[in-house]
Design a protein around this motif. Structure first.
Motif, PDB file in Angstrom:
ATOM      1  N   GLU A  99      37.901  46.171  30.988  1.00 25.50           N
ATOM      2  CA  GLU A  99      37.051  46.905  31.918  1.00 25.50           C
ATOM      3  C   GLU A  99      36.633  48.250  31.332  1.00 25.50           C
ATOM      4  OE1 GLU A  99      35.413  47.330  36.024  1.00 25.50           O
ATOM      5  OE2 GLU A  99      35.566  45.887  34.396  1.00 25.50           O
ATOM      6  N   TYR A 108      35.986  45.725  38.579  1.00 25.37           N
ATOM      7  CA  TYR A 108      36.515  46.650  39.578  1.00 25.37           C
ATOM      8  C   TYR A 108      35.347  47.456  40.137  1.00 25.37           C
ATOM      9  CZ  TYR A 108      41.092  45.998  37.251  1.00 25.37           C
ATOM     10  OH  TYR A 108      42.240  45.481  36.708  1.00 25.37           O
ATOM     11  N   ARG A 113      39.817  50.158  42.056  1.00 25.13           N
ATOM     12  CA  ARG A 113      40.801  49.725  41.061  1.00 25.13           C
ATOM     13  C   ARG A 113      42.227  49.773  41.595  1.00 25.13           C
ATOM     14  NH1 ARG A 113      40.329  50.928  34.708  1.00 25.13           N
ATOM     15  NH2 ARG A 113      38.160  50.712  35.367  1.00 25.13           N
ATOM     16  N   GLN A 116      42.740  46.945  44.233  1.00 22.28           N
ATOM     17  CA  GLN A 116      42.744  45.630  43.605  1.00 22.28           C
ATOM     18  C   GLN A 116      44.018  45.407  42.803  1.00 22.28           C
ATOM     19  OE1 GLN A 116      39.360  43.421  42.283  1.00 22.28           O
ATOM     20  NE2 GLN A 116      38.110  45.268  42.335  1.00 22.28           N
ATOM     21  N   SER A 201      35.188  39.856  42.298  1.00 25.50           N
ATOM     22  CA  SER A 201      35.831  40.940  41.573  1.00 25.50           C
ATOM     23  C   SER A 201      37.129  40.412  40.956  1.00 25.50           C
ATOM     24  CB  SER A 201      36.128  42.106  42.523  1.00 25.50           C
ATOM     25  OG  SER A 201      37.048  41.699  43.528  1.00 25.50           O
ATOM     26  N   TYR A 202      37.857  41.318  40.315  1.00 26.17           N
ATOM     27  CA  TYR A 202      39.103  40.933  39.656  1.00 26.17           C
ATOM     28  C   TYR A 202      40.091  40.312  40.642  1.00 26.17           C
ATOM     29  CZ  TYR A 202      43.372  41.427  36.844  1.00 26.17           C
ATOM     30  OH  TYR A 202      44.546  41.193  36.160  1.00 26.17           O
TER      31      TYR A 202
END
Length: 248
Positions: A99, A108, A113, A116, A201-202
């Motif tokens: 990232e 993210y 961040r 997550q 997303s992640y």
């Protein structure tokens, strides 16, 4: 970009046609989502430590006696340093590196961040635990013979009858909790499918990595159960992530 300059992702071979290890899928998803050229190197489990030592990969962790532990995933990025390739282990470390080093198409979204990261820790430490007695023996059966002999499992070879049903009930309880949480994104706050509301997303890739694990190692028992839960929520998430499931 030539294959010589592509990122190398180390993965575990198996008897199924597609890879299934969840932590490694988390990284493959990021590589595919960011459209980063990469290639996969397959390493049987008895060869992991020797292989990683040969490329000077850092240990994933340390035992209580301070001996290093080497596990996959590992990546080698030949382009981020003029002097030597970047070699990284540990899925969370690799995700952060990718990232930061390749910020285009972020996994993210801005300001997410920390949340997550907590979500992924929850998946690893709480959500998957009831799955382990079911999927670890099934995963072991899908390893090549050398790898099976190298990593005997402590679980029963395969749960059956009442034991299996009780185990799946415990799994369903975790999916129930997660479904209730993700339902809070329905309506104006999101589509109710992905974690961050509207875009993958992640966190979604980490959850979908678990779905892939179920699908690949328990296609006739576990996957039909999960597909039917919560009005097809999990297959909708799987389909949202499907375009990032290529294997190179």
């Amino acid at each position: 970009m030539s294959q010589a300059n592509a990122i190398v992702l180390y993965d575990v071979p198996s008897s199924v046609t597609q890879p299934w290890v969840p932590n490694i899928w988390r990284i493959r998803f990021i590589l595919n989502f960011k459209r980063l050229p990469y290639r996969t190197v397959w390493v049987e489990l008895p060869d992991v430590e020797t292989t990683l030592l040969s490329i000077k990969a850092p240990p994933t962790s340390y035992r209580s006696d301070n001996r290093p532990v080497y596990t996959l995933p590992v990546i080698v990025d030949p382009l981020r340093s003029r002097t030597k390739p970047m070699v990284l282990s540990n899925a969370s470390t690799i995700a952060e590196y990718l990232e930061t080093s390749y910020p285009a198409r972020p996994v993210y979204p801005e300001g997410s961040r920390a949340l997550q990261t907590l979500f992924v820790h929850y998946l690893q430490d709480v959500f998957v635990k009831p799955l382990l007695p079911i999927l670890v023996p099934l995963s072991h059966q899908r390893l090549p013979e050398r790898s099976q002999a190298h990593t005997p499992v402590n679980h029963p070879p395969q749960l059956s009858g009442p034991q299996r049903e009780q185990a799946w009930r415990a799994v369903k309880e975790q999916f129930d909790i997660l479904a209730l949480t993700m339902d809070k994104n329905s309506g104006t706050d999101g589509d109710g499918v992905v974690t961050m509301g509207h875009e993958v997303s992640y966190a979604d890739f980490s959850l979908c990595s678990v779905l892939i694990w179920i699908e690949r190692v328990s296609p006739h028992d576990g996957w039909p159960r999960v597909r039917s839960w919560h009005e097809g929520r999990w297959i909708r998430l799987y389909d949202r992530c499907k375009e990032y499931m290529d294997v190179f």
